[in-house]
Design an enzyme around this catalytic site. Structure first.
Site: not given
Length: 236
Positions: A14, A16, A60, A63, A130, A132, A188
């Site tokens: 992962d 972020d 996680g 969006r 994400s 991004n 995380d």
């Protein structure tokens, strides 16, 4: 090797909160977006979006799934798709602004782990909800470690279910040419750990960056091991 079983040949990270500190930017942007909506919807009964809300309902997840899950936790189920998209888009615009102004810092321990993994011949992919993903990897100078990237754009384009479903991790393993049993997942978020467990991955490394507050929940969700930083798994 690096805290992993010998049968593992691929690492699915992962992004972020695992490789980069951008989870902090995401949490701040979500708070601003949700607080603005909640305050406008019910000024007198306004209750702010909290750090625990982020961990429980948003962290996680893709969006729009995060928007729906959080609002449902507040008993708000009458929102239309346009409102869901508006909240999510507003959050992303705030995140990108923060990304541009504050930059991206990779966790030093994670960089050490990536370097050790690459040196050991462990193949590396990034799997993130994400949209991004590419921008964050480039800004953090981590693209050089990554063979394959699966991000939120792929989830939408392929019609995949977002975390806590295992779809994105399973796609990552398939693109890397391995069965899940031969891949390790690094996460995380509880939703990500749950996704990895549902996909029957060979090993699940959970990173608890919240002073141990998530450790028991991560173990219950299926983590094989929980660490505070990936540096712990790099041989001295």
């Amino acid at each position: 090797m690096l805290g992993l079983p010998e049968t593992v040949t691929v690492a699915l990270f992962d992004l972020d909160g695992v490789l980069t500190s951008t989870a902090v930017l995401h949490r701040s942007a979500w708070k601003r977006a949700f607080d603005a909506y909640l305050r406008e919807r019910d000024p007198e009964g306004f209750a702010e979006f909290t750090a625990q809300d982020y961990l429980d309902y948003v962290d996680g997840r893709p969006r729009t799934d995060g928007v729906r899950t959080f609002l449902a936790s507040r008993g708000i189920t009458d929102v239309d798709e346009a409102t869901v998209e508006e909240i999510g888009t507003g959050k992303n615009e705030m995140f990108l602004t923060a990304l541009e102004s504050e930059g991206v810092t990779p966790y030093p321990g994670s960089v050490r782990y990536l370097e050790a993994a690459k040196a050991a011949g462990l193949r590396i992919a990034v799997v993130t909800s994400s949209k991004n993903g590419e921008a964050v990897l480039e800004a953090a100078d981590l693209s050089k470690y990554v063979e394959i990237r699966v991000d939120g754009l792929d989830v939408v384009a392929r019609g995949l279910n977002g975390k806590p479903a295992p779809d994105s991790f399973l796609l990552g393993a398939r693109l890397m040419g391995v069965e899940p049993a031969h891949a390790a997942v690094f996460e995380d978020a509880i939703s990500g750990v749950t996704a990895a467990a549902a996909g029957n991955f060979g090993y699940i490394v959970a990173i608890d960056r919240h002073d141990g507050e998530q450790t028991e929940a991560m173990r219950a969700a299926g983590a094989s091991v929980v660490v505070a930083d990936l540096d712990e798994l790099v041989p001295a």
